[in-house]
Design an enzyme around this catalytic site. Structure first.
Site: not given
Ligand code: URA
Length: 442
Positions: A82, A161, A168, A183, A187
């Site tokens: 990631h 999320d 958010r 967050s 994933k």
């Molecule tokens: N990218 C994400 O997937 N989540 C966040 O909270 C910020 C950036």
């Protein structure tokens, strides 16, 4: 349990129990906890923080709100990467085939670009025919048959999320490190990989502007991964200038192809080798960094990584002729340079600004759902530290409308800060957070 009590507890700096966090997420996704209470709670977290146990509980609750992929029937051990996102970041296109070529199974769900930051799916779609909307069955088959798959996130990946992030985004609560860590990791955990390397970027062209913030985010994410039973490490890298030379979807695919043929930009090649080394170590395919790196260098030099990329493109429906002859990839009709205004050494290249320019030329989205133009972007002629003379090209602008070039040329020139004295190249890798294999390093 009542949501108001949990908001007050967090507001007062207390720690929530695992049950309380699970209850909150369950009742938020079911609609029983309304947005206004969840927003108040997120704001309390932003000010009061969460410890690693709370953050892991939140991550797992969000991951479990949707499908949890289990790939063990098709790959005994799968790996994923990631990146927190940067400009010119085409790393997945090279790192994926590179580590797959040494025998790791790469199962990657990627996203699209928004604003200045590009997305791997948009880059891959610059290859005519290539599909990134694989079904769960197609995703599994690709892992089993090719050992490398990159596709969009399944619709039901961490829906909690998705819901919380949207909230958010409009309530000033994105900038909480525990919430960002939860967050991202929700994933990653839901998409099934056993070993995860995180590229956490710091700098003007990155989500985290300082190395200290990037370090904290990296430490949080590694801690979550380890508590959740995965092998995870993070590499803190610089985004003080674009990665490589190319910014823009098809332009970045071309640079990735050149890299797989052994002609990649030094910084980009190095980043792929550093991240790849972590994955090889996490997966237990080598016991030392040197051994891991040698495996990867061999996969690059021997053409094995390129062959794996070709197999991946073919399996996902891409037109092989366009990667065998990249001149057949989408190309812009107007290609014009931006020139240096003075002699000197390049001190800084504003990645954020060049990412915005590439996006505004049509290469990115201002809003979700915008259609993008794969051919446009900016290609640097030089990197930080280089000497340039007045009137020499600093970068080329790739556009499909002549008037756009005039609109952005000055901005491209201004993105290069030029000084009379020699300038050092910025570091690429600041540090590695986490395990050689199991979280022992930091
Ligand atoms: N990218 C994400 O997937 N989540 C966040 O909270 C910020 C950036």
């Amino acid at each position: 349990m009542r949501a108001a009590e949990l908001i007050i507890k967090k507001r007062d700096g207390l720690t929530l129990s695992s049950d309380e966090i699970a209850w909150l997420i369950e009742h938020y996704t079911s609609g029983e906890v309304p947005d206004y209470q969840m927003a108040a709670w997120a704001m309390a977290v932003l000010f009061r923080g969460m410890d690693d146990r709370e953050t892991t509980d939140l991550t797992l609750a969000m991951a479990r709100s949707g499908d949890m992929l289990d790939l063990h029937d098709v790959a005994p051990l799968s790996v994923d990467k990631h990146s927190t996102g940067g400009v010119g970041d085409k790393t997945s296109l090279v790192l994926g085939p590179l580590v797959a070529a040494v025998g790791l199974s790469v199962a990657k769900m990627s996203g699209r670009g928004l604003g200045f930051s590009g997305g791997t799916l948009d880059k891959l779609e610059a290859i005519p025919g290539l599909r990134v909307d694989l079904s769960a069955a197609e995703f599994r088959r690709a892992v089993r048959e090719v050992g490398l798959v990159i596709s969009g996130q399944s619709a039901n990946l961490a829906p909690a999320d998705k819901q919380l992030y949207a909230l958010r985004d409009v309530t000033g609560t994105v900038e909480s490190i525990p919430l960002i860590a939860a967050s991202v990791m929700s994933k990653k955990l839901a998409s099934g990989a056993d070993c995860i390397v995180l590229d956490v970027k710091a700098g003007r062209g990155a989500f985290m502007k300082t190395v200290a913030d990037a370090r904290e985010l990296a430490q949080r994410m590694v801690a979550i991964g380890l508590r959740a039973g995965r092998h995870v490490s993070a590499v803190l890298t610089s985004m003080e200038q674009p990665l490589g030379y190319a910014i823009g979807n098809a332009l970045e695919v071309k640079e990735a192809i050149a890299t797989l043929h052994g002609r990649g930009p030094a910084d980009f090649v190095e980043l792929c080798l550093v991240l790849g080394t972590q994955l090889v170590l996490l997966a237990g395919k080598a016991t030392t960094s040197e051994e891991a790196r040698a495996l990867l260098e061999d996969a690059l030099d021997s053409g094995a990584a390129w062959r794996k990329f070709r197999a991946f493109v073919e399996h996902q429906g891409g037109d092989l002729r366009t990667i065998d002859d990249p001149a057949l990839l989408p190309e812009a009709t107007v290609v014009e340079p931006a020139f240096a205004q003075r002699d000197g050494y390049i001190r800084r290249i504003d990645a954020l600004e060049l990412g915005m320019v590439a996006s505004e030329l049509g290469g990115g989205r201002q809003r979700k759902g915008d259609v993008i133009d794969p051919s446009v972007g900016v290609v640097l002629e030089h990197k930080v530290g280089a000497f340039v003379v007045r009137g020499a090209p600093l970068a080329t602008i790739h556009a499909n409308h002549g008037e756009q070039v005039e609109q952005v040329r000055e901005r491209v020139t201004a993105a290069f800060e030029i000084e009379p004295d020699p300038q050092p190249s910025p570091p690429l890798v600041y540090e590695i957070v986490g395990a050689e294999r199991d979280g022992l390093r930091s």
